[in-house]
Enzyme design. Structure first.
Site, PDB file in Angstrom:
ATOM      1  CD  GLU A 155      -2.913  -0.929   2.383  1.00  0.00           C
ATOM      2  OE1 GLU A 155      -4.013  -0.483   2.020  1.00  0.00           O
ATOM      3  OE2 GLU A 155      -2.622  -1.187   3.560  1.00  0.00           O
ATOM      4  CG  HIS A 156      -0.656   3.855   1.461  1.00  0.00           C
ATOM      5  ND1 HIS A 156      -1.899   4.071   0.903  1.00  0.00           N
ATOM      6  CD2 HIS A 156      -0.894   3.297   2.677  1.00  0.00           C
ATOM      7  CE1 HIS A 156      -2.836   3.678   1.756  1.00  0.00           C
ATOM      8  NE2 HIS A 156      -2.243   3.193   2.833  1.00  0.00           N
TER       9      HIS A 156
ATOM     10  CD  GLU B 205      -6.455   1.934   1.322  1.00  0.00           C
ATOM     11  OE1 GLU B 205      -7.558   1.626   1.773  1.00  0.00           O
ATOM     12  OE2 GLU B 205      -5.668   2.725   1.894  1.00  0.00           O
TER      13      GLU B 205
END
Length: 623
Positions: A496-497, A518
């Site tokens: 994520e990220h 994400e």
């Protein structure tokens, strides 16, 4: 980590997600560790537990339920809100029975707490009661309720039977495990009902997990508001109900059939797991000797490893391990590894100023109590040579303030001619990476895999979106995972990220069963998050020269809270050629911030702040 609105599930409440403040709560003083105990069925005192440090509490059935309850409650009081703290604990239960139906043992599991049985099988340790994770009710600016499991990370439960008993009102006779990423349940036998969300608190009751492996459940499971979940090599005796987006089952008896491709239809089921290697674990044999068991690799497997007989694998005496404690010099640890020792990290945070080097085949590196390695001076904290049979499990690896080229490398350094094989691969289980969160962190890449046949099982690779040291120019990190080895298998890949590609896959023959992502929240503008004429970066990219790759159950979500107008051209990018097949992909725009123009290679619907999705592609290339 997910901070977003999601469709209301049955019993989840229908309220919208509200912004919230995270707070760390001061903790009560902790009771000292358990003393010596008597093993069940042995008249004389059992051999004393080895010195595993003050934060390993070893329980014995000869202790009263009240004694045990006081100790586990003291740990929970300190850890249940200690999201970015430095305290670490392992609660270990010797073989036997704890609690009773009349006087159940029921307790919560907070941050950085491992709860595990010390038997060879989960049938050897029985808790009459429950081992629970509930929502955290976080403060809000407007006084509304904000009770969620979205941040319930960094804890684990393994190797025991839970005869569900006790509880009151809404929580009567139910095992609650309301978790999100980095909170695995492994080798657990639950007799009774289980819920993976906490529907007993005020709303909105969201959860963003999670991972279950090698476990059995006699009753039903409420998945509820869980955004995504992987259940691998388990047995479901009752119904699995609800689920929001990406629910994946692999080698799981009793799993629901594949039903994917429209709202409310988000199950992906593989009859067998292509390749798996269960996590090593600490146990006490009938003579009282402490050992570590390392399960063998399995291919095309279904069901648990323990219900139909003894598990295949090999045992190591604990005396073959260097037992590390916080403050140990890395030079001392490396010297022990060079002498042929395995490595056990006791609970705590370790400053790593140079690489810990694993160069010998079949070496085991095992962490207790979410033991954490923190890079200092730009080090690569852990390097594993290209040697067969190494297993690394149960660790968190943090970036430090000075940039590291990587946080873990698999396949770098010395080669002794004993390279990994299909029959004896390198295993990496329950290893979690952080760039920022507890403090400023910088790392170009978190995990680099160069060895063939590596098995990656339950990894959360996280560029922090909250905590300390967070910001586009603060916790800088290009890529979460780079895989260059051939025939690498990932089961449970949460990444994520990251500021460029979250996953870059360069090797042939790769397989991924379940991927959750994400995209970065915090890019200030499109120019900062683009390359060439492409907006953003794909969450999962397979290099153009790769000839074979297959993946099942992949979800990518966008939430650009600094600049809601940002676009990502694709969530997934793969070569268009025979030998590349992607099954059951989806995208979502969260909280009305950010757009993903297509799911994969220009195919699939657009998700926007106004049309949030999900958008689905059931197979690529299209059949």
């Amino acid at each position: 980590m997910a901070v977003h609105a999601r469709p209301a599930a049955p019993r989840a409440g229908g309220r919208s997600r509200r912004p919230y403040l995270r707070a760390l709560v001061g903790a009560a003083a902790l009771v000292a560790a358990a003393g010596a105990a008597t093993a069940p069925g042995v008249a004389s005192a059992a051999p004393a537990a080895p010195d595993l440090g003050p934060n390993v509490l070893v329980f014995d059935p000869s202790m009263s339920t009240a004694q045990i309850q006081a100790k586990v409650d003291a740990v929970a009081a300190q850890q249940v809100d200690n999201e970015m703290g430095s305290e670490r604990y392992a609660l270990l239960f010797r073989p036997g029975t704890y609690g009773s139906v009349q006087h159940p043992l029921a307790f919560q599991v907070g941050y950085y707490t491992e709860v595990a049985g010390l038997g060879a099988s989960p049938k050897d340790v029985t808790i009459n009661g429950s081992v629970n994770v509930y929502n955290r009710c976080l403060p809000t600016t407007d006084g509304s309720s904000n009770c969620i499991a979205l941040d319930n990370f960094w804890r684990s439960l393994s190797n025991m039977t839970i005869n569900v008993a006790g509880g009151t009102d809404c929580r009567t006779a139910t095992e609650f495990w309301a978790v999100s990423q980095a909170a695995p349940m492994r080798k657990v036998n639950v007799v009774g009902n289980t819920t993976l969300m906490d529907y007993c608190t005020a709303g909105p009751q969201y959860a963003s997990g999670g991972f279950i492996a090698d476990s059995a459940f006699s009753g039903g499971i409420v998945n509820g508001s869980q955004q995504q979940f992987l259940t691998r090599n388990s047995t479901l005796g009752g119904a699995w109900s609800n689920g929001v987006w990406n629910q994946v089952f692999a080698g799981t008896v009793g799993a629901p059939a594949t039903d994917f491709g429209s709202a409310g239809h988000t199950y992906t089921t593989l009859d067998k797991t292509p390749v798996s290697r269960e996590k090593p674990y600490l146990y006490v044999d009938p003579a009282g000797a402490w050992k570590v068991f390392v399960p063998s690799v399995k291919t095309g497997s279904r069901g648990t490893s323990w219900q139909s007989g003894a598990q295949a694998g090999r045992s190591f005496a604990l005396s073959s391990f260097y037992v590390a404690k916080p403050g140990d010099r890395i030079a001392t640890i490396n010297a022990a590894l060079d002498k042929g020792k395995n490595l056990l990290f006791t609970p705590g945070v370790y400053d790593v100023d140079r690489s810990i080097k694993v160069t010998r085949k079949n070496t085991v590196v095992l962490g207790l109590g979410i033991a954490t390695l923190t890079a200092t001076h730009g080090s690569v904290p852990l390097r594993v040579s290209d040697v067969a049979g190494v297993d690394v499990a149960g660790l968190t690896i943090d970036a430090g303030a000075q940039n590291s080229a990587a946080l873990m490398e698999v396949g770098s350094g010395h080669r002794d001619g004993s390279r990994p094989t299909k029959a004896n691969p390198i295993g990496v289980q329950d290893v979690f990476f952080r760039v920022g969160g507890p403090h400023v962190g910088k790392a170009t890449t978190s995990l680099v895999v160069k060895s063939d046949h590596t098995v990656l099982d339950d990894l959360w690779v996280w560029r922090a979106d909250h905590g300390q040291g967070v910001g586009w120019t603060v916790n800088t990190a290009d890529t979460g995972v780079i895989v260059s080895g051939d025939d690498v298998t990932a089961t449970g890949l949460f990444v994520e990220h990251f500021q460029k590609y979250n996953v870059q896959w360069n090797g042939n023959g790769g397989k991924t069963v379940f991927f959750q992502n994400e995209m970065p929240y915090d890019s200030p503008d499109q120019a900062s998050w683009s390359h060439g004429d492409v907006n953003g970066y794909a969450a999962y990219r397979v290099a153009p020269y790769v000839k074979t790759h297959e993946a099942w159950g992949l979800g990518s979500y966008i939430y650009t809270n600094v600049n809601p107008g940002l676009h990502a051209t694709n969530a997934f990018e793969v070569p268009d050629r025979k030998g590349i097949t992607m099954h059951d992909l989806l995208t979502v725009s969260l909280n009305k911030a950010g757009t993903i123009d297509s799911v994969i290679n220009g195919v699939g619907g657009t998700v926007t702040p106004d049309v949030q999705g999900p958008a689905f592609v059931t197979q690529y290339p299209m059949p």
